[in-house]
Design a protein around this motif. Structure first.
Motif, PDB file in Angstrom:
ATOM      1  N   GLU B  94      80.998  22.512  18.606  1.00  0.00           N
ATOM      2  CA  GLU B  94      82.421  21.927  18.640  1.00  0.00           C
ATOM      3  C   GLU B  94      82.455  20.790  17.731  1.00  0.00           C
ATOM      4  O   GLU B  94      83.473  20.432  17.252  1.00  0.00           O
ATOM      5  N   TYR B 118      87.830  29.494  15.439  1.00  0.00           N
ATOM      6  CA  TYR B 118      87.324  30.415  16.568  1.00  0.00           C
ATOM      7  C   TYR B 118      87.776  31.828  16.424  1.00  0.00           C
ATOM      8  O   TYR B 118      87.041  32.803  16.756  1.00  0.00           O
ATOM      9  N   SER B 125      82.943  30.733  18.805  1.00  0.00           N
ATOM     10  CA  SER B 125      83.761  30.367  20.270  1.00  0.00           C
ATOM     11  C   SER B 125      82.977  30.576  21.351  1.00  0.00           C
ATOM     12  O   SER B 125      83.089  29.706  22.227  1.00  0.00           O
ATOM     13  N   ARG B 128      80.510  27.344  21.755  1.00  0.00           N
ATOM     14  CA  ARG B 128      81.041  26.034  21.219  1.00  0.00           C
ATOM     15  C   ARG B 128      80.267  25.032  21.794  1.00  0.00           C
ATOM     16  O   ARG B 128      80.318  23.817  21.308  1.00  0.00           O
TER      17      ARG B 128
END
Lengths: 317, 233
Positions: B94, B118, B125, B128
């Motif tokens: 992320e 994502y 995702s 993350r």
């Protein structure tokens, strides 16, 4: 900013319990203050070194310039001590402006070039006799004032000042680390080209971090000069002002905020209380050996080691 | 339209690109292929301002691009997905993505673009909060692509995305490239996988020893003729 209960408890203990319990023992208090001075520089150093991957050997220059600027301003221009301390930090930032070209270099080249720069300021302080007093130094630098009936120049008063400085530094470090700039700094550690490609003006970012780090170190240097009331070039620009904090920052922990502080207090107190008794001269030798052992056995520093210890206790319970 | 005209560039005393001229039409995929050492990566680095030009010009929609700093490229709508991914290993996925939207103007839409990324790369995702250093080669390439898309660029510059990846992952990668092209993005793709690259491209340029030796629409390129040139000395 979120603050944990333990954090608040530690701050409370530092402000209230330490002065109450240890305030009367001036030897212990002076050790603690000295450790916190090292801790302050270690934190400023870690901002560049641990977060941005720029290892600097030149922080003694900021420490010395901050000290000289603050001392001269109070002695010759009559600036109040607390204001002069901040201006000492500003002076260190001005000194860091001269070091901007060094930011083009990386890794060991950066470290060595900034070391050379640091030496220039020491020579300036020695040779500019009319202002700095030359190698004879400056004696009777003004002490901290008495504020609302409380003598800040006492051991406890000085302790409270340096404690407050450190808390402000920690807050600043936290804000920077969790900001976009903090993420970019950490990224720069991996690859500077890649950070440029994602839109980070890495040159500007490095310069800004150098300024912040120089300011912090300068303020600490200024604090130190009003605390000991004496200044001379060999002392103000001593290499110890950068080597001890580096050992502390690496020893304490990589990229943690408390690491450099915990490292400084541990390293300094252990060095002064134990090693100095064992080997009166050259006791820093053991510190070096300890650092090597730390790098081999816990490269993440003291903080992960402590956490591992508590986790094991939890598991056993 | 990205116009590269008569560009000479290199590293210090060593010149790599010799009068390279390529034009990249808007909304199309232009691929640059060629053996190692042909100057493909240097050309991309020159576009991004990582290598200074000693001659020639690079213009984007008529405005000169050369001379502006690398970090201002995102604001001009140009993003690069560098060779060897260059992801930030010590940071989470992320955080890597968020860094792709570093310029102030991009931060507002960062969250929305992150969700889009994502959706395009579901595997990212799932991971993350993992450190990017734990990703496999294919996942790391996906992360590099996703990071490049975080600023919603109009012009995407992609350097050897298939390098060192398994055939299945390469197929997946080229499907994504086709999708990005369908979204209307202008893409410059440097590749070694000639078969795949020519398949997805609108225009093909072959580079050799710092020069463009062949420029053709992809439909007119015969792979055999291309390979003959490719391996010629």
């Amino acid at each position: 900013m979120k603050m944990s209960k333990t954090g608040l408890a530690v701050i409370f203990a530092a402000y209230v319990l330490v002065p109450l319990l240890l305030g009367s023992n001036s030897y212990v208090m002076s050790l603690i203050v000295a450790a916190m001075i090292i801790g302050g520089i270690a934190l400023a150093w870690a901002l560049l070194g641990n977060l941005g991957g720029m290892v600097s050997f030149g922080h003694s220059a900021f420490f010395g310039v901050g000290a000289y600027v603050s001392a001269i301003l109070t002695m010759k221009a009559g600036v109040p001590v607390l204001a002069a301390m901040l201006l000492g930090g500003v002076g260190a930032v001005v000194a860091s402006l001269a070091m901007l070209p060094v930011l083009r270099l990386r890794g060991p080249y950066f470290a060595l070039a900034i070391l050379a720069y640091a030496h220039i300021f020491k020579i300036l302080a020695t040779e500019w006799t009319s202002v700095t007093g030359g190698s004879a130094g400056l004696a009777s630098v003004p002490r901290f004032p008495t504020l609302m009936g409380f003598d800040l120049s006492s051991k406890t008063g000085s302790y409270l000042i340096v404690l407050s400085l450190l808390l402000v530094f920690i807050a600043a470090y936290r804000v920077i680390r969790s900001s976009h700039y903090g993420i970019a700094l950490r990224a720069m550690h991996d690859s500077e080209d890649a950070t440029r490609v994602v839109g980070v003006n890495s040159t500007l970012l490095k310069a800004l971090m150098l300024f912040v780090s120089a300011f912090m170190t300068g303020v600490i240097g200024a604090f130190n000069v009003h605390y000991i009331n004496f200044l001379e070039p060999d002392y103000a620009f001593s290499g110890l002002w950068v080597t001890l904090p580096i050992v502390a920052a690496i020893f304490g922990g990589y990229r943690t905020i408390l690491g450099p502080l915990v490292g400084a207090v541990t390293v300094y107190l252990v060095d002064q209380l134990i090693f100095k008794n064992l080997i009166p001269s050259g006791h820093q030798l053991i510190l070096g050996a300890l650092l090597v052992a730390m790098i081999i056995f816990s490269p993440g520093g003291l903080m992960p080691l402590l956490r591992k210890g508590t986790r094991r206790k939890h598991a056993a319970a | 339209m990205l116009e590269i005209a008569n560009v000479r560039a290199g590293y210090g005393a060593i010149n790599i690109l010799w009068d390279v001229s390529i034009s990249v039409p808007t909304g199309q995929l232009t691929t640059i292929i060629g053996p190692n050492g042909a100057g493909k990566t240097t050309l991309l680095r020159a576009i991004m301002g990582l290598v200074p030009l000693s001659q020639g010009s690079i213009r984007l929609n008529g405005e000169p691009l050369d001379g502006s700093s690398t970090w201002s490229m995102l604001e001009r709508g140009v993003a690069m997905i560098p060779e060897g991914r260059m992801i930030f290993k010590d940071m989470t996925i992320e955080e890597n993505l968020m860094l792709g939207a570093f310029p102030k103007a991009q931060r507002a839409s960062a969250q929305a673009n992150c969700e889009k990324a994502y959706a395009m790369f579901p595997r990212l995702s799932e991971r993350r909060t993992q450190l990017a250093g734990t990703l496999s080669g294919g996942e790391a390439q996906m992360l590099a692509m996703a990071r490049g898309l975080m600023s919603d660029p109009k012009l995407l510059i992609i350097d050897e995305p298939s390098l060192g990846l398994a055939p299945v992952v390469v197929n997946e990668l080229f499907e994504i490239l086709a999708r990005l092209k369908a979204e209307g993005r202008t893409i410059v793709l440097v590749e070694q996988n000639t078969h795949k690259a020519v398949g997805v491209a609108d225009h093909v340029h072959l580079m050799q020893s710092g020069k463009v030796v062949l420029s053709k629409p992809a439909a007119e390129v015969s792979l055999e003729a291309l390979h003959e040139l490719y391996f010629a000395h």
